[in-house]
Design a protein around this motif. Sequence first.
Motif, PDB file in Angstrom:
ATOM      1  N   ALA A 211      36.145  71.386  31.459  1.00 55.26           N
ATOM      2  CA  ALA A 211      35.501  72.483  30.726  1.00 55.26           C
ATOM      3  C   ALA A 211      34.417  71.858  29.858  1.00 55.26           C
ATOM      4  O   ALA A 211      34.698  71.288  28.802  1.00 55.26           O
TER       5      ALA A 211
ATOM      6  N   VAL B  77      40.639  86.076  35.124  1.00 55.78           N
ATOM      7  CA  VAL B  77      41.478  85.780  33.958  1.00 55.78           C
ATOM      8  C   VAL B  77      42.622  86.787  33.914  1.00 55.78           C
ATOM      9  O   VAL B  77      42.394  87.994  33.839  1.00 55.78           O
TER      10      VAL B  77
ATOM     11  N   ARG C 125      38.054  69.667  25.513  1.00 60.61           N
ATOM     12  CA  ARG C 125      37.850  68.745  24.386  1.00 60.61           C
ATOM     13  C   ARG C 125      38.527  67.400  24.565  1.00 60.61           C
ATOM     14  O   ARG C 125      37.982  66.371  24.130  1.00 60.61           O
TER      15      ARG C 125
ATOM     16  N   TYR D 299      35.778  65.660  26.768  1.00 58.85           N
ATOM     17  CA  TYR D 299      34.392  65.461  26.313  1.00 58.85           C
ATOM     18  C   TYR D 299      34.293  64.970  24.872  1.00 58.85           C
ATOM     19  O   TYR D 299      33.249  64.484  24.462  1.00 58.85           O
TER      20      TYR D 299
ATOM     21  N   ASP E  43      32.173  72.286  27.507  1.00 58.92           N
ATOM     22  CA  ASP E  43      31.737  73.184  26.430  1.00 58.92           C
ATOM     23  C   ASP E  43      30.939  72.437  25.363  1.00 58.92           C
ATOM     24  O   ASP E  43      31.127  72.667  24.162  1.00 58.92           O
TER      25      ASP E  43
ATOM     26  N   ILE F 111      42.491  72.719  33.758  1.00 58.79           N
ATOM     27  CA  ILE F 111      41.179  72.746  33.098  1.00 58.79           C
ATOM     28  C   ILE F 111      41.327  72.024  31.770  1.00 58.79           C
ATOM     29  O   ILE F 111      42.163  72.406  30.936  1.00 58.79           O
TER      30      ILE F 111
HETATM   31  O1  C5P Z   1      38.840  72.320  24.986  1.00 56.27           O
HETATM   32  P1  C5P Z   1      39.905  72.990  25.803  1.00 56.27           P
HETATM   33  O2  C5P Z   1      40.583  72.078  26.776  1.00 56.27           O
HETATM   34  O3  C5P Z   1      40.880  73.777  24.971  1.00 56.27           O
HETATM   35  O4  C5P Z   1      39.070  74.057  26.695  1.00 56.27           O
HETATM   36  C1  C5P Z   1      39.696  75.058  27.448  1.00 56.27           C
HETATM   37  C2  C5P Z   1      38.656  75.798  28.231  1.00 56.27           C
HETATM   38  O5  C5P Z   1      39.269  76.795  29.027  1.00 56.27           O
HETATM   39  C3  C5P Z   1      37.614  76.515  27.395  1.00 56.27           C
HETATM   40  O6  C5P Z   1      36.395  76.490  28.115  1.00 56.27           O
HETATM   41  C4  C5P Z   1      38.142  77.931  27.307  1.00 56.27           C
HETATM   42  O7  C5P Z   1      37.095  78.861  27.140  1.00 56.27           O
HETATM   43  C5  C5P Z   1      38.768  78.086  28.674  1.00 56.27           C
HETATM   44  N1  C5P Z   1      39.810  79.079  28.816  1.00 56.27           N
HETATM   45  C6  C5P Z   1      40.986  79.070  28.083  1.00 56.27           C
HETATM   46  N2  C5P Z   1      41.944  80.029  28.309  1.00 56.27           N
HETATM   47  C7  C5P Z   1      41.747  80.955  29.271  1.00 56.27           C
HETATM   48  C8  C5P Z   1      40.588  80.976  30.022  1.00 56.27           C
HETATM   49  C9  C5P Z   1      39.634  79.997  29.775  1.00 56.27           C
HETATM   50  O8  C5P Z   1      41.172  78.179  27.239  1.00 56.27           O
HETATM   51  N3  C5P Z   1      42.708  81.801  29.579  1.00 56.27           N
END
Ligand code: C5P
Length: 212
Positions: free
Chosen positions: A7, A111, A192, A195, A9, A189
């Motif tokens: 991810a 989602v 942080r 990255y 971000d 996914i």
């Molecule tokens: O930084 P982190 O690992 O928490 O990032 C999680 C990513 O997954 C972010 O881009 C967030 O927007 C996305 N996301 C989430 N929960 C969901 C759908 C997407 O955390 N149900």
Amino acid sequence: MADLLLALDVKGKAEAVRVAAACAGELDAIKIGYPLVLSTGLGIVKDLAKSEIPIIADFKVADIPNTNSLICEEVFGAGCAGIITHAFCGSDSLAACVDASHDHGGVCFVVCEMSHPGALDFLSGENAERMARMAKAAGADGIIAPATRPERTATLRGIIGSSMKIYSPGVGAQGAQPEDVKKYVDGIIVGRAIYEAADPKAAAHEFRVRAR
Ligand code: C5P
């Protein structure tokens, strides 16, 4: 065995390209979203294409069918391989996203249940299960389900069966571990925890190994 999706971000092209290049060879896909695209424009997709892995646009699309189709046109026209949409706008809005994705040769993920604590207000429980059934009926390619609540992800897997994919956020900064969900999902996914790491490649490598 689950894939690893980054991810991404971060803000700005330089940082995005730096992290993506650092993680080369360790990722199965890159997920981009509003933080990056609002700071760079959709041209970032071409900049990241050098990674030669799919770029998935996490725009959590949530509008009327016509607008959803227009958003998909832009996303796939920019070179993305997939898009993430919400389902709560209803079956017609969801169908527009799925159909537009497939018309452009892309994939559409829905989602169903979010990973953060506030998801329990609306985006969980019976609502999530209804959206999973709707995603399956719409012909979506997969759903998004939380690594932070693996038992819920297992329930959603039971609803969609094995022909659709599950990508699961919440690993790393939100507290979940790859081992919590890897048996239920096709990809984890991680944002942080990769990255923001001092050595993103090493962090990505560790998550990838643990997801296998
Ligand atoms: O930084 P982190 O690992 O928490 O990032 C999680 C990513 O997954 C972010 O881009 C967030 O927007 C996305 N996301 C989430 N929960 C969901 C759908 C997407 O955390 N149900």
